[in-house]
Enzyme design. Structure first.
Site, PDB file in Angstrom:
ATOM      1  N   ASP A  72      -6.232 -26.794   1.344  1.00 21.98           N
ATOM      2  CA  ASP A  72      -7.315 -27.679   1.550  1.00 21.98           C
ATOM      3  C   ASP A  72      -8.577 -27.135   2.089  1.00 21.98           C
ATOM      4  OD1 ASP A  72      -5.468 -29.779   0.334  1.00 21.98           O
ATOM      5  OD2 ASP A  72      -4.708 -30.080   2.428  1.00 21.98           O
ATOM      6  N   HIS A 126      -6.870 -23.957  -5.088  1.00 25.75           N
ATOM      7  CA  HIS A 126      -6.854 -26.049  -4.283  1.00 25.75           C
ATOM      8  C   HIS A 126      -5.220 -26.094  -3.920  1.00 25.75           C
ATOM      9  CE1 HIS A 126      -8.929 -28.951  -2.646  1.00 25.75           C
ATOM     10  NE2 HIS A 126      -9.839 -28.706  -2.724  1.00 25.75           N
TER      11      HIS A 126
END
Length: 454
Positions: free
Chosen positions: A429, A425
């Site tokens: 995204d 992450h």
């Protein structure tokens, strides 16, 4: 006198040469009578015969080529750049005879096992590294004395032939005499007296045997310890590093496998006949992943923590996880974006066969920009895979199970598969991860999406 001396020397040299050319065993040979003829240029020379009484005795020794008795030192082969050392496991012992290319030891590295064969036929004289010892590239492993011939295989011992003599036939036994016919009735037996019984008061109860202890009935509880092999240690280290470094997050989706199953059932025979390969589901997901990675290049990228840069790869190398008795290995299918289904299936079969035979080279597992793990072959329903560094995402496939789903306002039973995408992450995204997973879902559910580049 001079001519005779030269003739004797010449004849003796010829005899000695003839003996040397013959492959004679060690021994002593005497020259027979040597006839000396008149040679050209020596008209005054006369014919002379040297009898056996003249001592021309030569002792011959059987010699061996120097290379056959050479002692050579075999060193550890060079490793890949990402591997520095390995653990040695010996297959042979001192004094064992080995043939050329026969495996003498195996070096277990972080990624794979490297077999070290014998460079020639010979006998192992010394092992320079203990079993389980650590070695680096170029470290001396063992010394080998060349023998020039492969060790003979032991032949099964033949049972000694035993001569059996036919036993003389025994004379026929005379027939038994005929029993006389009884003329009187046999006497009627009188009934015997009933056995005497003891009174109940005289019977004493016996003590019951003691009950066995509960622990003895269940058996001893024990445990044992085994040293982690180097590959398992490296897997544990890399997975823990991935957890400590990456901000891992997993998103899920489900794939309707109806169309891909129908396509496989319709074309598997023709595919097998043309390519000599079985058409599986793995190639469909590999091809769909390459299609999705081209649409979402950030999933194919990686963060360089040293320079704080994002490295975008213009190529797609997909690692496929393969379970082996030694641990999980991830051989790499390179340039997947240029492959068709047949190329992918062929490469998967070749790498899988090498992995099961423990023949994967380090080069087969170096690199990789994306990983696919198929837990469905073991019946997995759901799971969250862990990123394989230095990558940024991994796709987890699971089992195909019939489930009721809503199709066009109706409930139908379809073969469904859960898929999971674990990603870093820090770089990817949620929108990009979900879009990537939906691309895979669309390409697998309808392979025409790949043809039309939709």
């Amino acid at each position: 006198m001079l001519s005779r001396s030269r003739c004797v020397s010449r004849a003796f040299s010829r005899s000695l040469s003839a003996f040397q050319k013959g492959n004679c065993p060690l021994g002593r040979r005497s020259l027979p009578g040597v006839s000396l003829c008149q040679g050209p240029g020596y008209p005054d020379s006369r014919k002379m015969v040297i009898n056996n009484s003249s001592v021309f005795s030569v002792r011959f020794f059987q010699t061996t080529a120097v290379c056959k008795n050479d002692v050579i030192t075999v060193q550890t082969p060079a490793f890949a750049e990402s591997v520095t050392e390995g653990d040695v496991r010996w297959e042979k012992a001192v004094g064992d005879a080995v043939a050329e290319d026969e495996v003498v030891c195996e070096i277990e590295t972080d990624k794979t096992s490297v077999q070290v064969p014998s460079p020639a036929n010979g006998i192992i004289e010394a092992l320079l590294v203990p079993d389980g010892g650590k070695v680096e590239g170029g470290t001396p492993l063992f010394t080998l004395r060349k023998t020039g011939a492969a060790p003979a295989k032991a032949k099964p011992a033949e049972a000694p032939a035993t001569a059996y003599k036919a036993a003389p036939e025994a004379p026929a036994a005379p027939p038994p005499p005929v029993a006389p016919v009884p003329t009187q009735m046999p006497p009627v037996p009188s009934p015997s007296q009933p056995p005497s019984s003891k009174p109940v008061s005289a019977i004493k109860p016996t003590a019951a045997p003691p009950l066995a202890e509960a622990g003895a009935a269940k058996g001893l509880r024990s445990e044992h310890r085994e040293k982690m092999n180097r590959m398992r240690q490296r897997i544990a280290q890399r997975l823990k590093e991935a957890q400590n470094t990456c901000a891992m997050l997993t998103t899920f989706n489900e794939v309707d496998m109806s169309n891909i199953q129908e396509m496989r059932a319709r074309h598997k025979d023709a595919f097998l006949k043309k390519h000599n390969l079985k058409l599986g589901f793995m190639s469909a997901f590999v091809k769909a992943s390459a299609f999705a990675l081209q649409e979402q290049p950030v999933v194919n990228a990686v963060i360089d923590d040293a320079t704080k840069e994002v490295v975008y790869r213009d190529y797609i190398d997909i690692s496929v996880a393969v379970a082996t008795p030694r641990g999980l290995v991830v051989p790499v299918i390179r340039n997947v974006e240029t492959m068709n289904y047949a190329d992918i299936e062929r490469t998967i079969n070749e790498l899988g066969e090498k992995a099961r035979k423990n023949e994967l080279a380090i080069e087969d597992m170096d690199g990789g920009t994306f990983t696919i793990s198929n837990g469905g072959v073991f019946g997995s329903l759901f799971g969250t895979p862990i990123i394989n560094p230095p990558q940024s995402a991994i796709l987890g496939m699971h089992g195909i199970f019939d489930r009721p789903v809503a199709v066009g306002g109706k409930v139908e039973v379809r073969p469904m598969m859960y898929v999971a995408l674990t990603y870093d992450h820090r770089l990817i995204d949620g929108r990009e991860a979900v879009t990537f997973l939906r691309k895979i879902k669309a390409a697998v559910e309808d392979p025409r999406v790949l043809l039309l580049d939709l």
